[in-house]
Design an enzyme around this catalytic site. Structure first.
Site, PDB file in Angstrom:
ATOM      1  N   GLU A   1      33.467  32.768  11.944  1.00 32.82           N
ATOM      2  CA  GLU A   1      33.890  31.668  12.834  1.00 32.82           C
ATOM      3  C   GLU A   1      33.336  31.924  14.234  1.00 32.82           C
ATOM      4  O   GLU A   1      33.122  33.080  14.626  1.00 32.82           O
ATOM      5  CB  GLU A   1      35.431  31.611  12.920  1.00 32.82           C
ATOM      6  CG  GLU A   1      36.120  31.101  11.666  1.00 32.82           C
ATOM      7  CD  GLU A   1      36.147  29.574  11.569  1.00 32.82           C
ATOM      8  OE1 GLU A   1      35.637  28.894  12.488  1.00 32.82           O
ATOM      9  OE2 GLU A   1      36.656  29.077  10.552  1.00 32.82           O
TER      10      GLU A   1
ATOM     11  N   GLU B   1      38.552  24.271   4.744  1.00 33.14           N
ATOM     12  CA  GLU B   1      39.200  25.153   5.725  1.00 33.14           C
ATOM     13  C   GLU B   1      39.907  24.318   6.789  1.00 33.14           C
ATOM     14  O   GLU B   1      41.030  24.622   7.189  1.00 33.14           O
ATOM     15  CB  GLU B   1      38.162  26.058   6.405  1.00 33.14           C
ATOM     16  CG  GLU B   1      38.776  27.135   7.308  1.00 33.14           C
ATOM     17  CD  GLU B   1      38.951  26.703   8.763  1.00 33.14           C
ATOM     18  OE1 GLU B   1      39.603  27.418   9.527  1.00 33.14           O
ATOM     19  OE2 GLU B   1      38.443  25.630   9.152  1.00 33.14           O
ATOM     20  N   GLU B   2      39.226  23.269   7.239  1.00 37.74           N
ATOM     21  CA  GLU B   2      39.719  22.507   8.383  1.00 37.74           C
ATOM     22  C   GLU B   2      41.023  21.770   8.092  1.00 37.74           C
ATOM     23  O   GLU B   2      41.703  21.323   9.007  1.00 37.74           O
ATOM     24  CB  GLU B   2      38.654  21.499   8.858  1.00 37.74           C
ATOM     25  CG  GLU B   2      37.329  22.139   9.312  1.00 37.74           C
ATOM     26  CD  GLU B   2      37.440  22.884  10.636  1.00 37.74           C
ATOM     27  OE1 GLU B   2      38.542  22.939  11.213  1.00 37.74           O
ATOM     28  OE2 GLU B   2      36.415  23.437  11.077  1.00 37.74           O
TER      29      GLU B   2
ATOM     30  N   ASP C   1      30.534  25.770  13.962  1.00 34.82           N
ATOM     31  CA  ASP C   1      31.750  25.866  13.120  1.00 34.82           C
ATOM     32  C   ASP C   1      31.478  25.271  11.752  1.00 34.82           C
ATOM     33  O   ASP C   1      31.829  24.135  11.515  1.00 34.82           O
ATOM     34  CB  ASP C   1      32.896  25.138  13.839  1.00 34.82           C
ATOM     35  CG  ASP C   1      34.224  25.307  13.126  1.00 34.82           C
ATOM     36  OD1 ASP C   1      34.325  26.168  12.241  1.00 34.82           O
ATOM     37  OD2 ASP C   1      35.156  24.565  13.435  1.00 34.82           O
TER      38      ASP C   1
ATOM     39  N   HIS D   1      34.332  21.316  16.903  1.00 30.70           N
ATOM     40  CA  HIS D   1      35.102  20.058  16.760  1.00 30.70           C
ATOM     41  C   HIS D   1      34.755  19.011  17.827  1.00 30.70           C
ATOM     42  O   HIS D   1      35.338  17.944  17.844  1.00 30.70           O
ATOM     43  CB  HIS D   1      36.624  20.307  16.791  1.00 30.70           C
ATOM     44  CG  HIS D   1      37.107  21.216  15.703  1.00 30.70           C
ATOM     45  ND1 HIS D   1      38.432  21.341  15.358  1.00 30.70           N
ATOM     46  CD2 HIS D   1      36.451  22.039  14.861  1.00 30.70           C
ATOM     47  CE1 HIS D   1      38.558  22.210  14.369  1.00 30.70           C
ATOM     48  NE2 HIS D   1      37.372  22.655  14.048  1.00 30.70           N
TER      49      HIS D   1
ATOM     50  N   ASP E   1      33.048  23.087   5.095  1.00 31.90           N
ATOM     51  CA  ASP E   1      33.478  21.779   5.596  1.00 31.90           C
ATOM     52  C   ASP E   1      33.414  21.715   7.122  1.00 31.90           C
ATOM     53  O   ASP E   1      33.471  22.733   7.814  1.00 31.90           O
ATOM     54  CB  ASP E   1      34.878  21.407   5.075  1.00 31.90           C
ATOM     55  CG  ASP E   1      35.961  22.396   5.473  1.00 31.90           C
ATOM     56  OD1 ASP E   1      35.719  23.616   5.417  1.00 31.90           O
ATOM     57  OD2 ASP E   1      37.062  21.963   5.852  1.00 31.90           O
TER      58      ASP E   1
ATOM     59  N   HIS F   1      33.237  28.739   5.963  1.00 27.97           N
ATOM     60  CA  HIS F   1      33.642  27.502   5.290  1.00 27.97           C
ATOM     61  C   HIS F   1      32.547  26.460   5.430  1.00 27.97           C
ATOM     62  O   HIS F   1      31.871  26.379   6.469  1.00 27.97           O
ATOM     63  CB  HIS F   1      34.980  26.993   5.828  1.00 27.97           C
ATOM     64  CG  HIS F   1      35.013  26.653   7.282  1.00 27.97           C
ATOM     65  ND1 HIS F   1      34.543  25.471   7.787  1.00 27.97           N
ATOM     66  CD2 HIS F   1      35.471  27.351   8.359  1.00 27.97           C
ATOM     67  CE1 HIS F   1      34.718  25.443   9.100  1.00 27.97           C
ATOM     68  NE2 HIS F   1      35.266  26.585   9.489  1.00 27.97           N
TER      69      HIS F   1
HETATM   70 ZN   LIG Z   1      35.779  26.878  11.418  1.00 30.09          ZN
END
Ligand SMILES: [Zn+2]
Length: 385
Positions: free
Chosen positions: A165, A137-138, A105, A359, A75, A73
């Protein structure tokens, strides 16, 4: 330039695109499309309905079913209120680590996959390799769902998907799903002294929550045999029950915010079916007896499918061979993998960097992890010819 150096350059470029989920990802998609079309890949860019976001689906090799998808992903999560040592959207190298928002990520995997594309392109490919890069995705895997829908419409059937991931390059063959709902109750307001003349939305919401508790118990006995999840069954959580005004007012509105984390799709169907029966035959008729406009409506916040471990798995066997791993695990976090599995593909999650850094401020991917990932992708070449 070595593939590692190329990956580093590309990762720095990708981190430079601040693709926070709330913003457009088109600049990053354009950049990746340019890189991949330069290698001779066939490029498809599928926009969402706002036109500000897009999925990229690129193919090298013959136009056949049975290919291998490398997916990630685009984003990233926001950096607001996080204390970073350096600019999160400018990659920095320190102590053998590449820092930046999205480093693990999951722009590290995307950079590695795209850096390998020119190597694949130079081969006489017998089996297609696809690059699937998604948006949002997030915030609920919306991009992957749209991508799956488009693949289904086109009738294209790749056989294997590797979702990059951050797993520290461990092979992950299973995770629970995550389904989130808000159930809204509309009753009829009234004075507390005359409960029969109103429809108390909070009381109906409480009965609904009792049903959730009952189902939560039932689910324990439905755990699949040998389930490796923790806990092994599908769980339900009531996260919020909101409603009411004051002691002497019959509340006309209430809502329940709840989630379930299915270990198998049949559990989700079981819960939804039971709740539908309960509302349609018990709660709603009782509510409408007093007030015909009373209703219960469930809003789907997100339904991210789980990844079900399969006894036979081409993806697991393949990636075990490519990485030299001798097994595969399950994890508690969700990914887009279940969506690809829903298309009939064999799927694993395996990518560079650790979920512990995702994150967080000072997110990084270690150079060593990227090297391991490039090793896997290099060995994949022999499976494509
Ligand atoms: Zn991810």
């Amino acid at each position: 330039m070595s593939t590692l150096a190329d990956t580093k350059t590309l990762l720095a470029e990708l981190i430079g695109f601040p693709t926070v989920s709330s913003d457009s990802n088109l600049h990053m998609i354009r950049h990746l499309a340019e890189r991949l079309s330069h290698c001779g890949a066939e490029i498809e860019v599928w926009h969402d309905e706002t036109g500000t976001k897009a999925n990229l689906f690129a193919t090298l090799g013959p136009k056949l079913d049975g290919g291998i998808v490398l997916s990630g992903h685009c984003d990233v999560v926001p950096v607001a209120d996080q204390d970073w040592t350096s600019d999160p959207f400018r990659m920095e190298e320190r102590d053998g680590k590449w820092f930046g928002r999205g480093a693990c990520d999951m722009k590290g995997f995307i950079a590695a996959a795209v850096a390998m594309a020119s190597h694949y392109a130079a081969l006489d490919l017998q089996r297609p390799v696809h690059f699937a890069f998604t948006y949002d995705e997030e915030i609920g895997c919306f991009g992957a769902r749209a991508l799956a829908e488009t693949l289904r419409e086109k009738g294209l059937k790749p056989a294997v998907a590797i979702i990059g991931e951050p797993t520290s390059m461990r092979i992950i063959e299973g995770h629970k799903g995550c389904y989130e709902y808000t159930t809204h109750f509309t009753g009829l307001e009234g004075h507390g002294s005359g409960p029969d003349r109103g429809v108390n939305a909070v009381e109906y919401a409480v009965r609904y929550v009792s049903k959730l508790l009952e189902l939560k118990e039932d689910l324990q006995s439905r755990a699949p045999e040998g389930s490796r999840f923790e806990p092994p069954w599908t769980t339900i959580n009531t996260g919020a029950l909101v409603g009411g005004v004051a002691h002497n007012v019959i509340p006309g509105k209430a809502r329940v915010e709840w989630e379930m984390r299915p270990v198998q799709k049949s559990d989700a169907d079981f819960v939804k079916g039971a709740l539908h029966q309960f509302c349609a035959h018990m709660l709603i008729p009782a509510m409408q007896l007093v007030h015909p406009d009373a209703e219960i409506k469930t809003e789907v916040i997100g339904e991210v499918d789980g990844l079900t471990p399969m006894e036979e798995s081409e993806a697991r066997d393949l990636v075990m061979e490519l990485t030299g791993a001798n097994g595969a695990d399950v994890v508690p976090f969700g990914t887009e993998a279940g969506i690809f599995q829903g298309l009939g593909m064999s799927v694993v999650v395996c990518g560079p960097g650790s979920i512990d850094q995702a994150h967080k401020p000072d997110e990084y991917v270690s150079v060593d992890q990227v090297k391991q990932c490039l090793g896997m992708l290099e060995r994949l070449a022999s499976k494509l010819v």
